[in-house]
Design a protein around this motif. Structure first.
Motif, PDB file in Angstrom:
ATOM      1  N   PHE A  99       0.833  -1.208   0.000  1.00  0.00           N
ATOM      2  CA  PHE A  99       0.000   0.000   0.000  1.00  0.00           C
ATOM      3  C   PHE A  99       0.864   1.253   0.000  1.00  0.00           C
ATOM      4  N   LEU A 101       1.814  -2.547  11.432  1.00  0.00           N
ATOM      5  CA  LEU A 101       1.280  -2.396  12.789  1.00  0.00           C
ATOM      6  C   LEU A 101       2.379  -1.807  13.672  1.00  0.00           C
ATOM      7  N   ARG A 107       2.872  -1.531  16.770  1.00  0.00           N
ATOM      8  CA  ARG A 107       3.317  -2.162  18.013  1.00  0.00           C
ATOM      9  C   ARG A 107       4.216  -3.376  17.761  1.00  0.00           C
ATOM     10  N   THR A 128       1.779 -16.074  10.368  1.00  0.00           N
ATOM     11  CA  THR A 128       1.114 -16.319  11.646  1.00  0.00           C
ATOM     12  C   THR A 128      -0.370 -16.568  11.413  1.00  0.00           C
ATOM     13  N   LEU A 129      -0.969 -15.718  10.582  1.00  0.00           N
ATOM     14  CA  LEU A 129      -2.396 -15.884  10.291  1.00  0.00           C
ATOM     15  C   LEU A 129      -2.664 -17.220   9.604  1.00  0.00           C
ATOM     16  N   ALA A 130      -1.692 -17.668   8.801  1.00  0.00           N
ATOM     17  CA  ALA A 130      -1.876 -18.922   8.073  1.00  0.00           C
ATOM     18  C   ALA A 130      -1.603 -20.134   8.958  1.00  0.00           C
ATOM     19  N   GLY A 131      -1.142 -19.888  10.199  1.00  0.00           N
ATOM     20  CA  GLY A 131      -0.911 -20.997  11.112  1.00  0.00           C
ATOM     21  C   GLY A 131       0.407 -21.723  10.873  1.00  0.00           C
ATOM     22  N   ARG A 146       8.360 -20.050  10.374  1.00  0.00           N
ATOM     23  CA  ARG A 146       8.112 -18.624  10.225  1.00  0.00           C
ATOM     24  C   ARG A 146       9.414 -17.849  10.298  1.00  0.00           C
ATOM     25  N   MET A 173      -4.652 -20.140  12.407  1.00  0.00           N
ATOM     26  CA  MET A 173      -3.794 -19.443  13.376  1.00  0.00           C
ATOM     27  C   MET A 173      -3.691 -20.263  14.650  1.00  0.00           C
ATOM     28  N   LYS A 174      -2.502 -20.396  15.178  1.00  0.00           N
ATOM     29  CA  LYS A 174      -2.298 -21.227  16.366  1.00  0.00           C
ATOM     30  C   LYS A 174      -2.710 -20.485  17.637  1.00  0.00           C
ATOM     31  N   ASP A 202      -0.198 -18.277  19.103  1.00  0.00           N
ATOM     32  CA  ASP A 202      -0.021 -17.059  18.311  1.00  0.00           C
ATOM     33  C   ASP A 202      -1.146 -16.069  18.566  1.00  0.00           C
ATOM     34  N   PHE A 218      -0.494 -12.444  19.949  1.00  0.00           N
ATOM     35  CA  PHE A 218      -0.965 -11.285  19.192  1.00  0.00           C
ATOM     36  C   PHE A 218      -1.834 -10.391  20.074  1.00  0.00           C
ATOM     37  N   GLN A 233       0.086  -8.490  22.672  1.00  0.00           N
ATOM     38  CA  GLN A 233       0.754  -7.321  22.098  1.00  0.00           C
ATOM     39  C   GLN A 233      -0.230  -6.172  21.914  1.00  0.00           C
ATOM     40  N   ALA A 234      -1.461  -6.520  21.487  1.00  0.00           N
ATOM     41  CA  ALA A 234      -2.468  -5.472  21.325  1.00  0.00           C
ATOM     42  C   ALA A 234      -2.810  -4.860  22.676  1.00  0.00           C
ATOM     43  N   ARG A 288      -9.257   0.638  15.363  1.00  0.00           N
ATOM     44  CA  ARG A 288      -8.340  -0.263  14.683  1.00  0.00           C
ATOM     45  C   ARG A 288      -8.902  -0.773  13.367  1.00  0.00           C
ATOM     46  N   GLU A 297      -6.253  -1.614  10.911  1.00  0.00           N
ATOM     47  CA  GLU A 297      -5.564  -2.860  11.267  1.00  0.00           C
ATOM     48  C   GLU A 297      -6.389  -4.071  10.827  1.00  0.00           C
ATOM     49  N   LEU A 315      -6.189  -4.467   7.173  1.00  0.00           N
ATOM     50  CA  LEU A 315      -4.887  -5.033   6.821  1.00  0.00           C
ATOM     51  C   LEU A 315      -4.877  -6.544   7.043  1.00  0.00           C
ATOM     52  N   LEU A 316      -5.363  -6.960   8.208  1.00  0.00           N
ATOM     53  CA  LEU A 316      -5.371  -8.396   8.508  1.00  0.00           C
ATOM     54  C   LEU A 316      -6.135  -9.156   7.432  1.00  0.00           C
ATOM     55  N   GLN A 349     -11.473 -15.577  11.669  1.00  0.00           N
ATOM     56  CA  GLN A 349     -10.221 -15.316  12.385  1.00  0.00           C
ATOM     57  C   GLN A 349     -10.260 -13.963  13.091  1.00  0.00           C
ATOM     58  N   LEU A 362      -9.932 -13.289  17.021  1.00  0.00           N
ATOM     59  CA  LEU A 362      -8.917 -12.419  17.619  1.00  0.00           C
ATOM     60  C   LEU A 362      -9.554 -11.431  18.591  1.00  0.00           C
TER      61      LEU A 362
END
Ligand SMILES: Nc1ncnc2c1ncn2[C@@H]1O[C@H](COP(=O)(O)OP(=O)(O)OP(=O)(O)O)[C@@H](O)[C@H]1O
Ligand SMILES: [Mg+2]
Lengths: 220, 400
Positions: free
Chosen positions: A89, A95, A97, A109-112, A118, B1-2, B5, B9, B12-13, B304, B307, B310-311, B320, B324
């Protein structure tokens, strides 16, 4: 690779209808390097969003790598997007943070994908994009060019077939812009299909082919 | 997603929005802590009363004048004046082999003085058996001598505080105190008994029952306390007491016999209900915390949007994103609940330092209920914001 047949996307703005895409038919082969140009509001971003499966057609057909995207359900579309598409973009969309490496790892990560794989994949793209010494910085500690390189690394970490870049150099000075262009073009040379929206005729001319748009139509 | 994880995630948020996270944790923690504290209070009251009753001694029957329709309650306040219970009644009851000990009891109040010190004190008239039946202890001297019930004697036993206040450092045993117009010799001082069933056993004077009858010029007994030999014989003895007294009172059943167990069960029920009520009231604050989570998560979704867009662009499916954001409110409420438990236990500990006699213990069910309610309210109130996030149009979200 990418096939649009009579593709239309219409927006309702108040009572008015706005044609984002108007009866677009288009074929893009794997590995092509294409620039998309046209005045503001001509539908360039809409075209990229449709190709990237972030948006859906009102009519017409979209076939990505042999798959009829329209007929897939939401989670299959998400999966297809994850596997085949990388987005870059204008405003980076990192992100704040997360560190550069964590941002790059996000699609995996999203794909597991598990942590070890990774880290290995991230290390590979970080090295390839010359970001090794910046990997553990946060976005606000990076220059614009570096941020966009992190965003590109994130887009290609899943090894997608198609890279969609919406004015990737729009927020960058000339030198950083050229740096980013070189990265994108190198990726294309390695086989990725590259579609780049730009307002800059000089940049647009570097592509193998330019798609010109006006009022949602692709000019012949 | 595990799952690891997802947690990573979300953490962190959460640490990315410190103030917001802190306030939500606080709200949830206060809710859970108040459940812990209030149920501890209720449960403490229950345990306290139970302890008080058990300190009365086991296998205890209490005979009081007046017929009460419901067992285990207070004696009737109105209706026909019941026939008095007398010392002869008590003596008749003593003849049963299941009765191990029996103590008639007269209660009144009179000024007690020694030298220039005087004060109004609760007077108990009873027999030597009171010592065993009420499980008393002595700090000095001896208890009432084993006399016939109708024999008066000028002796008395003082409560711990009373002895201390009347005599200070002076020798107590053998001294004569004045009770109204009577005099008695102090032969013993009770141990530090504390409160027992509403009577401050530190502030009493105990004398032979016949002496108390003379002092108050009354024949009727306030209670008869009976210790039964074994638990199995309680019911049989209870029936025996009622039958015997009915016979002695011209066929009229005009006494109430309550067992300590029945009383205990009643109080247990009442105070158990109290605990639930307090827990329920505290649970409202959990609900409030849940609503706060919903509000703040809605704001978070609005903040967000890019965000979330983006995800989605990175390949996240609707479910997902839902996961989250749900995980975020669930984790918030769970962490808040943990902090709340810690705060609640800390509060219990502090209160315990101030009120050492009162057992502040949160019932285990309340702890689980608090955690589960916190989690549930996090999930339920987190669902709406999470759905909103999941349904965001990614194109609009990315531009917003
Ligand atoms: N979500 C939307 N809702 C309503 N109208 C929209 C939406 N997205 C795009 N449009 C309209 O569709 C048309 C095409 O928009 P698009 O963003 O594709 O243009 P663009 O060529 O990318 O322009 P720019 O160069 O300014 O980025 C515009 O008129 C725009 O206002
Ligand atoms: Mg655009």
């Amino acid at each position: 690779m990418i096939e649009l047949k009579n593709a239309s996307r219409t927006f309702h703005v108040g009572d008015a209808l706005v044609h984002g895409l108007d009866d677009v038919t288009l074929h893009i082969a794997a590995g092509e390097y294409i620039s998309i140009m046209g005045p503001s509001g001509s539908g360039k971003s809409t075209l990229l969003n449709i190709i990237g499966i972030l948006d859906a057609l009102d009519s017409g057909e979209y076939i990505l790598d042999g798959k009829h995207v329209n007929s897939l359900n939401e989670s299959h579309q998400a999966q297809l997007r994850r596997d085949k598409i990388g987005f870059v973009f204008q405003s980076f969309h990192l992100l704040p943070r997360l560190t550069a490496a964590e941002n790059i790892a996000l699609p995996l990560t999203l794909a597991g994908v598990d942590k070890k794989d990774r880290e290995q994949r991230v290390a590979e793209v970080v090295a390839a994009l010359d970001l090794t010494d910046r990997a553990h910085h946060r976005p606000d500690q990076l220059s614009g060019g570096q941020r966009q390189r992190v965003a590109i690394a994130r887009a290609v970490v899943t090894r997608p077939r198609v890279l969609l870049a919406d004015e990737p150099t729009g927020n960058l000075d000339f030198a950083s812009g050229m740096e980013v262009m070189k990265v994108l073009e190198d990726l294309n040379k390695q086989g990725i299909t590259l579609l780049m929206v730009t307002h800059d005729a000089n940049l647009g001319a570097r592509a193998q082919r330019t798609i010109r748009m006006l009022d949602g139509k692709v000019l012949a | 997603m595990k799952i690891t994880d997802i947690i990573h995630f979300v953490m962190q948020a959460l640490s990315g929005y410190r103030t917001r996270t802190f306030l939500l944790l606080l709200a949830m923690a206060i809710g859970v802590a108040s459940v812990v504290l209030l149920t501890s209070l209720g449960e403490g009251a229950r345990l306290y009363v139970t302890q008080q009753f058990s300190s009365l001694g086991t296998n205890l029957l209490i005979v009081l004048p007046g017929k009460n329709e419901t067992t285990g309650g207070a004696p009737p306040m109105m209706g026909a004046v019941p026939r008095d219970i007398t010392l002869d009644d008590a003596r008749a009851l003593q003849r049963n082999s299941y009765v191990r000990r029996l103590a008639p009891l007269i209660v009144g109040s009179a000024p007690v003085s020694w030298q220039s010190y005087e004060r109004e004190v609760t007077i108990l008239g009873s027999t030597a058996d009171l010592y065993g039946v009420r499980q008393l202890s002595l700090s000095q001297g001896q208890f009432l001598p084993p006399l016939e019930m109708d024999r008066a004697a000028p002796v008395c036993v003082l409560g711990y505080t009373l002895a201390d206040e009347l005599f200070r450092s002076h020798r107590v045993l053998g001294e004569w105190v004045r009770v109204n117009q009577y005099r008695c010799r102090v032969i013993g001082v009770l141990g530090d008994e504390g409160m027992s069933l509403g009577t401050d056993m530190g502030d009493v004077l105990i004398m032979p029952v016949a002496s108390a009858q003379a002092l108050f010029n009354a024949q009727s007994l306030f209670r008869i306390l009976i210790e039964v030999t074994q638990a199995e014989a309680m019911e049989r003895t209870q029936k025996f007491v009622i039958a015997t007294l009915r016979e002695r009172h011209d066929g009229e059943e005009d006494v109430t016999v309550i067992s300590q167990d029945a009383l205990l069960a009643t109080f247990d029920r009442i105070l158990g209900a109290l605990t639930y009520t307090l827990g329920g009231i505290a649970a409202i604050s959990l609900l409030v915390a849940g609503i706060m989570i919903m509000n703040v998560m809605l704001v978070a979704v609005a903040q967000r949007t890019s965000e979330i867009g983006l995800l989605k662009a990175l390949g996240a499916a609707r479910h997902q994103i839902l996961m989250l954001f749900l995980a975020e409110s669930a984790l918030l409420s769970l962490l808040g609940a943990m902090i709340g438990l810690a705060l609640g236990f800390l509060g219990n500990w502090v209160l315990q330092q101030y009120f050492p006699d009162f057992p502040f213990t949160a019932p285990v069910w309340a702890l689980w209920a608090a955690i589960i309610m916190a989690l549930m309210s996090g999930l339920i109130f987190g669902l709406m914001p999470a759905k909103r996030a999941a349904n965001l149009n990614p194109v609009v979200a990315l531009n917003g």
